[in-house]
Design an enzyme around this catalytic site. Structure first.
Site, PDB file in Angstrom:
ATOM      1  N   GLY A 125       0.854  -1.193   0.000  1.00 54.18           N
ATOM      2  CA  GLY A 125       0.000   0.000   0.000  1.00 54.18           C
ATOM      3  C   GLY A 125       0.888   1.242   0.000  1.00 54.18           C
ATOM      4  O   GLY A 125       2.109   1.158  -0.213  1.00 54.18           O
ATOM      5  N   LYS A 170       1.106 -10.255   0.035  1.00 56.27           N
ATOM      6  CA  LYS A 170       0.523 -11.603   0.028  1.00 56.27           C
ATOM      7  C   LYS A 170      -0.455 -11.843  -1.110  1.00 56.27           C
ATOM      8  O   LYS A 170      -0.908 -12.960  -1.310  1.00 56.27           O
ATOM      9  CB  LYS A 170      -0.105 -11.926   1.381  1.00 56.27           C
ATOM     10  CG  LYS A 170      -1.369 -11.205   1.712  1.00 56.27           C
ATOM     11  CD  LYS A 170      -1.915 -11.729   3.034  1.00 56.27           C
ATOM     12  CE  LYS A 170      -3.173 -10.998   3.413  1.00 56.27           C
ATOM     13  NZ  LYS A 170      -3.792 -11.486   4.624  1.00 56.27           N
ATOM     14  N   ALA A 212      -8.833   3.490  -1.678  1.00 57.19           N
ATOM     15  CA  ALA A 212      -9.216   4.759  -1.038  1.00 57.19           C
ATOM     16  C   ALA A 212      -9.906   5.679  -2.036  1.00 57.19           C
ATOM     17  O   ALA A 212      -9.441   5.862  -3.155  1.00 57.19           O
ATOM     18  CB  ALA A 212      -7.994   5.437  -0.439  1.00 57.19           C
ATOM     19  N   GLY A 234      -9.611  10.837  -0.385  1.00 57.31           N
ATOM     20  CA  GLY A 234      -8.407  11.572  -0.714  1.00 57.31           C
ATOM     21  C   GLY A 234      -7.366  11.604   0.376  1.00 57.31           C
ATOM     22  O   GLY A 234      -7.324  10.732   1.249  1.00 57.31           O
ATOM     23  N   GLU A 288     -14.487  16.917   4.071  1.00 58.57           N
ATOM     24  CA  GLU A 288     -14.987  15.685   4.698  1.00 58.57           C
ATOM     25  C   GLU A 288     -15.309  15.968   6.157  1.00 58.57           C
ATOM     26  O   GLU A 288     -15.021  17.065   6.655  1.00 58.57           O
ATOM     27  CB  GLU A 288     -13.969  14.544   4.548  1.00 58.57           C
ATOM     28  CG  GLU A 288     -13.880  14.049   3.105  1.00 58.57           C
ATOM     29  CD  GLU A 288     -12.940  12.872   2.892  1.00 58.57           C
ATOM     30  OE1 GLU A 288     -12.491  12.271   3.879  1.00 58.57           O
ATOM     31  OE2 GLU A 288     -12.663  12.550   1.727  1.00 58.57           O
ATOM     32  N   HIS A 291     -17.008   3.315   9.362  1.00 55.71           N
ATOM     33  CA  HIS A 291     -17.380   4.354   8.388  1.00 55.71           C
ATOM     34  C   HIS A 291     -18.901   4.400   8.323  1.00 55.71           C
ATOM     35  O   HIS A 291     -19.546   3.357   8.209  1.00 55.71           O
ATOM     36  CB  HIS A 291     -16.784   4.031   7.016  1.00 55.71           C
ATOM     37  CG  HIS A 291     -16.793   5.208   6.086  1.00 55.71           C
ATOM     38  ND1 HIS A 291     -17.949   5.747   5.586  1.00 55.71           N
ATOM     39  CD2 HIS A 291     -15.786   5.975   5.591  1.00 55.71           C
ATOM     40  CE1 HIS A 291     -17.643   6.788   4.812  1.00 55.71           C
ATOM     41  NE2 HIS A 291     -16.338   6.943   4.801  1.00 55.71           N
ATOM     42  N   ARG A 344     -16.752  10.944  12.353  1.00 51.92           N
ATOM     43  CA  ARG A 344     -17.302   9.658  11.901  1.00 51.92           C
ATOM     44  C   ARG A 344     -17.933   8.810  12.991  1.00 51.92           C
ATOM     45  O   ARG A 344     -18.937   8.152  12.771  1.00 51.92           O
ATOM     46  CB  ARG A 344     -16.172   8.828  11.297  1.00 51.92           C
ATOM     47  CG  ARG A 344     -16.163   8.912   9.836  1.00 51.92           C
ATOM     48  CD  ARG A 344     -15.060   8.128   9.244  1.00 51.92           C
ATOM     49  NE  ARG A 344     -14.732   8.826   8.020  1.00 51.92           N
ATOM     50  CZ  ARG A 344     -13.701   8.558   7.261  1.00 51.92           C
ATOM     51  NH1 ARG A 344     -12.869   7.596   7.592  1.00 51.92           N
ATOM     52  NH2 ARG A 344     -13.486   9.231   6.166  1.00 51.92           N
ATOM     53  N   HIS A 361     -13.871   0.142   9.246  1.00 51.02           N
ATOM     54  CA  HIS A 361     -13.126   0.846   8.201  1.00 51.02           C
ATOM     55  C   HIS A 361     -11.645   1.008   8.543  1.00 51.02           C
ATOM     56  O   HIS A 361     -10.798   0.939   7.657  1.00 51.02           O
ATOM     57  CB  HIS A 361     -13.789   2.210   8.018  1.00 51.02           C
ATOM     58  CG  HIS A 361     -13.262   3.018   6.884  1.00 51.02           C
ATOM     59  ND1 HIS A 361     -13.310   2.596   5.583  1.00 51.02           N
ATOM     60  CD2 HIS A 361     -12.667   4.253   6.850  1.00 51.02           C
ATOM     61  CE1 HIS A 361     -12.789   3.534   4.789  1.00 51.02           C
ATOM     62  NE2 HIS A 361     -12.372   4.534   5.539  1.00 51.02           N
ATOM     63  N   GLU A 365      -1.267   2.093   8.575  1.00 50.57           N
ATOM     64  CA  GLU A 365      -2.346   1.750   9.523  1.00 50.57           C
ATOM     65  C   GLU A 365      -1.897   0.770  10.611  1.00 50.57           C
ATOM     66  O   GLU A 365      -2.396   0.809  11.736  1.00 50.57           O
ATOM     67  CB  GLU A 365      -3.551   1.182   8.758  1.00 50.57           C
ATOM     68  CG  GLU A 365      -4.782   1.006   9.640  1.00 50.57           C
ATOM     69  CD  GLU A 365      -6.031   0.623   8.869  1.00 50.57           C
ATOM     70  OE1 GLU A 365      -6.033   0.751   7.630  1.00 50.57           O
ATOM     71  OE2 GLU A 365      -7.008   0.200   9.518  1.00 50.57           O
ATOM     72  N   ARG A 386      -9.831   8.730  13.972  1.00 48.36           N
ATOM     73  CA  ARG A 386      -9.028   9.360  12.923  1.00 48.36           C
ATOM     74  C   ARG A 386      -9.833  10.400  12.149  1.00 48.36           C
ATOM     75  O   ARG A 386     -10.988  10.162  11.781  1.00 48.36           O
ATOM     76  CB  ARG A 386      -8.525   8.283  11.951  1.00 48.36           C
ATOM     77  CG  ARG A 386      -7.847   8.839  10.721  1.00 48.36           C
ATOM     78  CD  ARG A 386      -7.294   7.742   9.867  1.00 48.36           C
ATOM     79  NE  ARG A 386      -8.302   6.900   9.271  1.00 48.36           N
ATOM     80  CZ  ARG A 386      -8.975   7.178   8.163  1.00 48.36           C
ATOM     81  NH1 ARG A 386      -8.770   8.318   7.524  1.00 48.36           N
ATOM     82  NH2 ARG A 386      -9.867   6.325   7.683  1.00 48.36           N
ATOM     83  N   SER A 388      -5.376   9.119   6.771  1.00 46.32           N
ATOM     84  CA  SER A 388      -4.697   7.811   6.781  1.00 46.32           C
ATOM     85  C   SER A 388      -3.664   7.691   5.670  1.00 46.32           C
ATOM     86  O   SER A 388      -2.531   7.271   5.908  1.00 46.32           O
ATOM     87  CB  SER A 388      -5.702   6.666   6.704  1.00 46.32           C
ATOM     88  OG  SER A 388      -6.575   6.865   5.634  1.00 46.32           O
ATOM     89  N   LEU A 389      -4.027   8.080   4.436  1.00 44.73           N
ATOM     90  CA  LEU A 389      -3.015   8.052   3.375  1.00 44.73           C
ATOM     91  C   LEU A 389      -1.878   8.999   3.771  1.00 44.73           C
ATOM     92  O   LEU A 389      -0.702   8.716   3.541  1.00 44.73           O
ATOM     93  CB  LEU A 389      -3.620   8.482   2.031  1.00 44.73           C
ATOM     94  CG  LEU A 389      -4.626   7.529   1.368  1.00 44.73           C
ATOM     95  CD1 LEU A 389      -5.155   8.129   0.068  1.00 44.73           C
ATOM     96  CD2 LEU A 389      -4.019   6.158   1.080  1.00 44.73           C
TER      97      LEU A 389
HETATM   98  C1  SIN Z   1     -13.900   8.217   2.441  1.00 48.13           C
HETATM   99  O1  SIN Z   1     -13.672   8.487   1.261  1.00 48.13           O
HETATM  100  O2  SIN Z   1     -14.962   8.504   3.010  1.00 48.13           O
HETATM  101  C2  SIN Z   1     -12.848   7.501   3.230  1.00 48.13           C
HETATM  102  C3  SIN Z   1     -11.698   8.365   3.456  1.00 48.13           C
HETATM  103  C4  SIN Z   1     -10.993   7.972   4.722  1.00 48.13           C
HETATM  104  O3  SIN Z   1     -11.176   6.881   5.227  1.00 48.13           O
HETATM  105  O4  SIN Z   1     -10.285   8.810   5.263  1.00 48.13           O
END
Ligand code: SIN
Length: 504
Positions: free
Chosen positions: A14, A35, A46, A49, A113, A231, A277, A335, A359, A370, A375-376
């Site tokens: 990832g 794997k 994802a 963003g 978001e 999520h 969330r 999630h 992660e 979070r 996360s990215l």
């Molecule tokens: C999403 O697009 O809702 C997920 C993005 C995230 O998990 O940060």
């Protein structure tokens, strides 16, 4: 047993694994072990963003404030500072390595978001951010002579010397005898999370908590494992993984409604549909427990939906839902995990020469919950820190007495699937959105029974069982509610618990 020597072993393909490998490529030979196929990861899936304070009304300190508030007093401030400060430069690095973020009028287009006070989410192809980023990173990695990618190769354990230093990994792969990958400089676990422990999840099928279990068996410390993010808006169609309806859709004005048509979020939080969330997921759970179904009404976007969210648009149409006209049925799904393998700011775990990134690591940036699209970012930022630290290490010599035994590989796919199904059901019932002491105790007992049934050679199921046990024990220990951990029997957030962490 086959032996392969390399400088760095990176487990996972990832964003965290790929970026670590790319940063390391000038410091030695890098072997990435994954794997499944190269593209099979949560990063690739994802949608929304990657967050970075690059807008003109934004700043790292505002990004920091949003991250800390969302993490409910449990974040590690120093890690958060580092991440938000490094975010803009990390975006530049991604662009240099080939990512083409969406633009509008000559500037990066920034989405909004949940729990972000401004628009700060960069995206690619509307809602295909993960695929956009990881494809360009993979292209870079494939072009590098210093990077080797071994697919369909599962790491089953770490090799730790008699002095307690990580020296490599043991793997199994379908057409190969078990192999020792010896790492002259160090090993990086970038194996992602554990969403597949839950009956309903947005996570890829490969995300089975392997890194947590591998690290735990080797003696590394884990913490904050009770904090699971659900999520709020997975498409309510029974499939594994569940199809995500990105939070960015709410960021563009879509609202949640229950089956009576009520836009109910104003009853639960002042930020309504863009509340953190955990709050939105529990609100949906509450509506559902009162017998009401929940929908996302994105009709306000009209025909713009298909341009802004092409992947989600196509996904909905496949299920007979036209989001420009129909409300989208949604439900919460597991999630992300906020806890993980304890690391310092350089990704160093409690085992020398073992690093963790993405992660699977607990860097402290997420606290109890979070912030969306961090996360990215976490994976990308800490990849650089890990690589910088690893590059300074001198090569080690290998322990001559290191001996490895492994059980016979004989997998009955049907039995394996049945054990996984039972485990996922158990986790959903006992360690899901709402937890209780009695439910967790019963869950642990049921889990122990299942552990006794599953032979050692079922590595993936064993990893799932061990990770599940750690989550349940951590959740039982925390007698309060905070972020992604909600206890029906301890519903308050108690200030004294903000400094406590369950370390295991
Ligand atoms: C999403 O697009 O809702 C997920 C993005 C995230 O998990 O940060």
């Amino acid at each position: 047993m086959r032996r392969v020597e390399t400088d760095f072993v990176v487990v996972g393909s990832g964003i965290a694994g790929l970026m670590t490998a790319l940063y390391l490529r000038n410091a030695g030979q890098v072997t990435i072990l994954t794997k499944a196929q190269q593209e099979e990861s949560n990063s690739f899936r994802a949608q929304g963003g990657i967050a970075a304070a690059i807008g003109k009304d934004d700043s790292p300190s505002l990004h920091r404030e949003d991250t800390l508030r969302t993490g409910v007093e449990l974040c590690d401030w120093v890690s958060v500072d580092l991440m938000v400060e490094m975010a803009p430069k990390t975006i530049e690095q991604l662009v240099e390595w080939g990512t083409r973020f969406d633009q509008e009028n000559g500037h990066y287009a920034l989405g909004r978001e949940g729990s972000h006070s401004v628009s700060r989410i960069l995206h690619v192809g509307g809602d295909a951010t993960g695929a956009g980023i990881t494809s360009s990173l993979l292209r870079q990695a494939r072009q590098s002579e210093q990077i080797e990618i071994e697919t369909h190769t599962m790491v089953i354990d770490l090799l730790v010397s008699s002095q307690g230093i990580c020296q490599g990994v043991v793997t199994v792969a379908a057409a190969q005898p078990p192999t020792l990958y010896l790492a002259r400089k160090g090993v990086v676990l970038a194996t992602g999370g554990c969403g597949q422990l839950y009956l309903y999840t947005t996570n890829d099928l490969v995300v089975t908590g392997d890194g947590f279990a591998i690290a735990k068996r080797a003696g590394a410390k884990l913490s904050d494992m009770e904090f699971i993010q659900f999520h709020p808006t997975a498409l309510a169609v029974d499939q594994n993984p569940m199809f995500l309806i990105s939070e960015a859709v709410r960021g563009e004005g879509a609202i949640l409604r229950n089956s009576t048509g009520e836009a109910f979020m104003s009853q639960y939080h002042e930020w309504k549909d863009l509340a953190p969330r955990d709050i939105v997921s529990r609100a949906i759970y509450h509506e559902m427990s009162q017998g009401r179904k929940v929908y996302l009404d994105a009709t306000i976007l009209g025909t713009r939906f298909a341009d802004r969210f092409p992947k989600i648009y196509r996904g909905c149409l496949q299920h007979g839902i036209d989001p420009t006209k129909d409300w989208i049925p949604v439900t919460p799904a597991a999630h992300f995990i906020m806890g993980g393998i304890q690391t310092d700011l350089d990704g160093q775990t409690t085992i020398p020469r073992l690093f963790a990134c993405g992660e699977v690591a607990r860097t402290g940036v997420h606290g109890a919950n979070r912030l969306a699209s961090n996360s990215l970012l976490e994976g990308a930022v800490f990849a650089q820190r890990v690589a910088e630290k690893l590059s300074t290490l001198e090569p080690q010599s290998f322990d001559p007495v290191m001996k490895v035994t492994y059980p016979d590989m004989c997998i009955d796919k049907q039995r394996e699937a049945e054990w996984k199904r039972r485990l996922r059901q158990m986790m959903w019932e006992h360690a899901g959105i709402i937890r209780t002491s009695s439910g967790l105790i019963e869950g642990i007992e049921r889990l122990m029974e299942l552990r006794r049934e599953v032979p050692e050679s079922y590595f993936e199921v064993q990893n799932m069982l061990l990770t599940a046990q750690i989550i349940m024990e951590s959740a039982l220990w925390r007698q309060e509610s905070r972020g992604g951990h909600y206890r029906f029997d301890y519903p308050e957030t108690i200030p004294e618990w903000s400094t406590k962490h369950y370390e295991i």
